[in-house]
Design an enzyme around this catalytic site. Structure first.
Site, PDB file in Angstrom:
ATOM      1  N   ASN A 301       0.943  -1.202   0.016  1.00 18.33           N
ATOM      2  CA  ASN A 301      -0.151   0.195   0.001  1.00 18.33           C
ATOM      3  C   ASN A 301       0.976   1.325   0.034  1.00 18.33           C
ATOM      4  O   ASN A 301       0.652   2.101   0.820  1.00 18.33           O
ATOM      5  CB  ASN A 301      -0.783   0.063   1.096  1.00 18.33           C
ATOM      6  CG  ASN A 301      -2.071   1.004   1.094  1.00 18.33           C
ATOM      7  OD1 ASN A 301      -2.380   1.493   0.037  1.00 18.33           O
ATOM      8  ND2 ASN A 301      -3.070   0.577   2.075  1.00 18.33           N
ATOM      9  N   HIS A 332      -8.269   3.721   8.437  1.00 20.47           N
ATOM     10  CA  HIS A 332      -8.904   2.372   7.886  1.00 20.47           C
ATOM     11  C   HIS A 332     -10.219   2.109   8.316  1.00 20.47           C
ATOM     12  O   HIS A 332     -11.010   1.298   7.569  1.00 20.47           O
ATOM     13  CB  HIS A 332      -7.970   1.343   8.329  1.00 20.47           C
ATOM     14  CG  HIS A 332      -6.797   1.091   7.490  1.00 20.47           C
ATOM     15  ND1 HIS A 332      -5.516   1.566   7.713  1.00 20.47           N
ATOM     16  CD2 HIS A 332      -6.756   0.199   6.211  1.00 20.47           C
ATOM     17  CE1 HIS A 332      -4.854   1.296   6.840  1.00 20.47           C
ATOM     18  NE2 HIS A 332      -5.235   0.334   6.084  1.00 20.47           N
TER      19      HIS A 332
END
Length: 445
Positions: A301, A332
């Site tokens: 990521n 998140h």
């Protein structure tokens, strides 16, 4: 010139949901409304607020709105179900909005000598127009899964100057890699085909392997009671490894879509070939062969790591690593498993750094010792990553605690004992320079 077609195409895709009278279409329309509320509200902050505080207000508004939406999605509608909805696009838009706000603050408020090299290069010296702002944040290339790209790079792409400027930098900075003269109009076909093949392999892996090793089996009561510790450890490792290709697929496909549009040239590699990895989000080989926690995170990521680094790690006056992990968890979502993962990663990161600084130099004297060291650290890295990310995949508190109890909290214990017993050893000047140029947001060798 291309701003209007891009924006019109995206608005058309949102409008199509209204034509269908089904509940699903109405839900999708509501998802679109959330996206526009956040973008327009933050543009109002961008225009009205003082450049001295535009980054703070934007961060509070965007992360706050994202959190409220995630709370409503998780605890009101479908707790424990990883559905595809507006939260994914909102996460990407939050990255873009806050990145641009910090870059405007750097370009219009701070002195050049106060900025780091990357901050100086990416600084934006005037506030974007509404059309530019909307196009950057909700263009159809990256609205669903990203990745987050730099505002200056995106505007160059829209103006048709992206490839020329990227390759011109190579020509100006190096007399050996004269990429601009060799490939004035590079084709993305080869890069796109390679990435689509990777996507096909990941999809095949998902249907054959991933479904055969469900993550939830790690906390099956019968499996925990009957299987040995080594068996449970091996299954956890295999199941987490099997879960990765779905992330590889999404990120690689997004990268291929950008490349197909002509966006993503980073320069010229050592072989004199044009590299299409400017906004790549994953380096699969580096992940699977990682021999340290840092090198694993550096390749996972990537654009999110760069975002965390630019808006938090590089700017926090103290407690940079813990604050960055907390911001990552908040971004998140609100599932407890996310917080378990990122909080667990803090002592592991510190312990891994301590072990590397105290022992690595003793294994560099011969190739055989170095190979042995790499094999051991590779296994340790993969097992540690598996242990750390398991709560991220299990989501809830009860299964997370059930898993950690079945593992006897061994990585927590080892990490804390390592920090207590090993002497604190400062890193060398060379390692500090390497850390400075690292993509990683929170971890160091």
């Amino acid at each position: 010139m291309l701003l209007l077609p891009l924006l019109e195409l995206h608005l058309l895709r949102f409008a199509l949901a209204v034509e269908d009278s089904s509940l699903d279409a109405v839900s999708k329309t509501m998802y679109a409304i959330h996206v526009f509320i956040l973008v327009l509200a933050c543009y109002g902050i961008m225009i009205k607020s003082n450049v001295n505080s535009v980054h703070r207000y934007t961060m509070i508004a965007s992360v706050g709105y994202l959190t409220v939406c995630q709370v409503s999605r998780v605890f009101i509608f479908d707790y424990g179900i990883l559905s595809t909805d507006f939260s994914g696009p909102l996460m990407i838009i939050t990255q873009k909005i806050t990145t641009l706000a910090f870059q405007v603050h750097d370009g219009m408020c701070r002195k050049q000598e106060e900025l780091k090299d990357d901050q100086r290069r990416l600084a934006v010296h005037s506030k974007p127009s509404l059309l530019e702002y909307l196009s950057y944040n909700i263009n159809f290339l990256s609205i669903l899964v990203g990745p987050c790209s730099i505002y200056k790079d995106y505007i160059e792409f829209i103006k048709g100057q992206h490839v020329q400027h990227r390759l011109k930098r190579v020509k100006d900075s190096s007399s050996q890699q004269n990429g601009w003269d060799k490939v004035p109009e590079p084709s993305p076909v080869r890069a796109v085909i390679n990435k689509l093949l990777v996507c096909a392999c990941c999809l095949l892996w998902f249907f054959i392997i991933t479904k055969a090793f469900p993550i939830t089996y790690n906390v099956d009561p019968q499996f925990i009671s009957e299987a040995s510790f080594i068996t449970r450890l091996a299954y956890a490792l295999i199941s987490v490894q099997a879960a990765r290709p779905k992330f590889y697929f999404a990120w690689t496909l997004a990268d291929a879509i950008h490349n197909a549009a002509g966006y993503g040239v980073s320069g010229v590699n050592e072989r004199g070939e044009v590299s299409w990895d400017l906004i790549s989000n994953v380096r699969i080989w580096e992940i699977e062969t990682a021999t340290s926690f840092k090198s694993f995170i550096d390749s996972w990521n990537i654009q999110t790591a760069l975002w965390l680094k630019s808006v938090c790690y590089d700017r926090a006056p103290y407690y940079r690593m813990p604050l960055t992990f907390v911001l990552s968890a908040i971004w998140h979502g609100v599932y407890p498993g996310y917080y378990f993962t990122f909080i667990t990663a803090i002592p592991i990161t510190l312990a891994a750094r301590s072990v590397r600084r105290n022992f690595r130099e003793y294994f560099l004297s011969s190739p055989l010792l170095k190979i042995c060291y790499d094999v051991v650290t590779w296994a340790a890295t993969q097992l540690t990553v598996c242990y750390t990310v398991m709560p991220f995949l299990l989501l809830a508190v009860e299964p997370t605690m059930q898993y950690y109890r079945s593992m006897y909290f061994h990585v927590h214990v080892i990490s804390i004992l390592t920090l207590i017993l090993l002497p604190s050893k400062p890193s060398s000047f060379k390692s500090e320079i390497q850390a400075l140029h690292s993509n990683n947001n929170v971890k160091e060798d």
